[in-house]
Design an enzyme around this catalytic site. Structure first.
Site, PDB file in Angstrom:
ATOM      1  CG  HIS A   1       9.726   2.156  -6.371  1.00 18.19           C
ATOM      2  ND1 HIS A   1      10.250   0.982  -5.899  1.00 18.19           N
ATOM      3  CD2 HIS A   1       8.398   2.122  -6.096  1.00 18.19           C
ATOM      4  CE1 HIS A   1       9.263   0.256  -5.366  1.00 18.19           C
ATOM      5  NE2 HIS A   1       8.132   0.935  -5.469  1.00 18.19           N
TER       6      HIS A   1
ATOM      7  CD  GLU B   1       5.901   3.061  -2.625  1.00 19.14           C
ATOM      8  OE1 GLU B   1       4.786   2.736  -3.018  1.00 19.14           O
ATOM      9  OE2 GLU B   1       6.949   2.586  -3.091  1.00 19.14           O
TER      10      GLU B   1
HETATM   11  P1  PGA Z   1       3.143  -3.024  -3.066  1.00 17.37           P
HETATM   12  O1  PGA Z   1       4.050  -2.040  -3.939  1.00 17.37           O
HETATM   13  O2  PGA Z   1       1.776  -2.408  -3.020  1.00 17.37           O
HETATM   14  O3  PGA Z   1       3.174  -4.314  -3.869  1.00 17.37           O
HETATM   15  O4  PGA Z   1       3.784  -3.117  -1.744  1.00 17.37           O
HETATM   16  C1  PGA Z   1       4.013  -0.661  -3.767  1.00 17.37           C
HETATM   17  C2  PGA Z   1       5.221  -0.072  -4.440  1.00 17.37           C
HETATM   18  O5  PGA Z   1       6.313  -0.644  -4.272  1.00 17.37           O
HETATM   19  O6  PGA Z   1       5.110   0.947  -5.129  1.00 17.37           O
END
Ligand code: PGA
Length: 255
Positions: free
Chosen positions: A95, A165
């Site tokens: 992450h 992401e």
């Molecule tokens: P968010 O987080 O939906 O709050 O942007 C997603 C993540 O970081 O996994």
């Protein structure tokens, strides 16, 4: 239309007490009794995992990290074996919030391989911090995929979930901006191509999901036009009503 939908909650370091975690989990579980085609995964902080396990058979549990060694002198770390032993199925690895604390692709790769050997399924996060006109972010994601999946066998690859992401769209990023389903779709196609080149036809079973402030308002757009099989949801997953809405949107889009 999506084939094998999966909606994953990343609770990050929330909520503040076991009691609140139990309430949140329970109210999500109670509201999804009619959900049959969408896999729901909740990734709470480590210490809540075992206690939440008993609340629902319908929701799979995931951890937010797991160390690369099975056991030993690693103060503060938790192994995949320990997580598997208490019934955890998935683990988020790589992450961006962990990468920001110093985790490299090499560290993530060791964790991916360890997750497999302990029976966990990795949810591998990739994504660029910024986008520039030269499109070098494609290359960055390509390197992340190659380095983090180095040494993973063709037989194991189908068990990986890739979470795209874009860091610039995540809710924790200062001055964040929204990604569009087109941004998502382009990258999802690119990710699938890289996986195909590296792992061949087995890679077609890999689920690619999107995360970056996904919420109940844009979930339909990402899921129907973003070329992904699901969502990794942070902030909106801490609100049972919003998270359940997202799950139901996915459920209605499954073939
Ligand atoms: P968010 O987080 O939906 O709050 O942007 C997603 C993540 O970081 O996994």
């Amino acid at each position: 239309m999506i084939k094998r939908a999966i909606i994953v909650a990343n609770w990050k370091m929330n909520p503040a007490s076991l009691k609140d975690a139990g309430k949140l989990f329970d109210s999500i579980a109670k509201s999804i009794s009619n959900v049959k085609k969408t896999e729901v995964v909740i990734c709470p902080p480590f210490i809540y995992l075992e206690r939440l396990k008993k609340f629902s058979k319908k929701i799979s549990l995931g951890a937010q990290d797991a160390f690369w060694a099975d056991a030993g002198a690693f103060t503060g770390e938790i192994s995949g074996e320990m997580l598997y032993d208490i019934g955890v199925k998935y683990v988020i690895l790589g992450h961006s919030e962990r990468r920001a604390l110093g985790e490299s692709n090499i560290d993530v790769n060791k964790k991916v391989k360890a997750a497999f050997s302990s029976g966990l399924r990795p949810i591998l996060c990739v994504g660029e911090s910024v986008r520039d006109d030269s499109h070098s972010y494609f290359n960055l994601v390509k390197i992340q995929l190659h380095e983090c999946l180095n040494g993973v066998s063709k037989n194991s690859i189908s068990k990986v979930i890739i979470a795209y992401e874009p860091v610039w769209a995540i809710s924790s990023t200062i001055n964040r901006r929204d990604a569009t389903s087109t941004d998502c779709q382009e990258m999802a196609i690119f990710i699938r191509k890289i996986l195909f080149d590296k792992f061949g036809s087995e890679s077609q079973k890999v689920r690619v999901i999107y995360g970056g402030s996904a919420n109940e308002k844009d979930a339909k757009d990402f899921l129907s036009s973003g070329g992904v099989d699901g969502l990794l949801v942070g902030r909106a997953s801490l609100d049972a009503k919003k998270f359940v809405e997202i799950i139901k949107i996915a459920e209605n889009l499954v073939k």
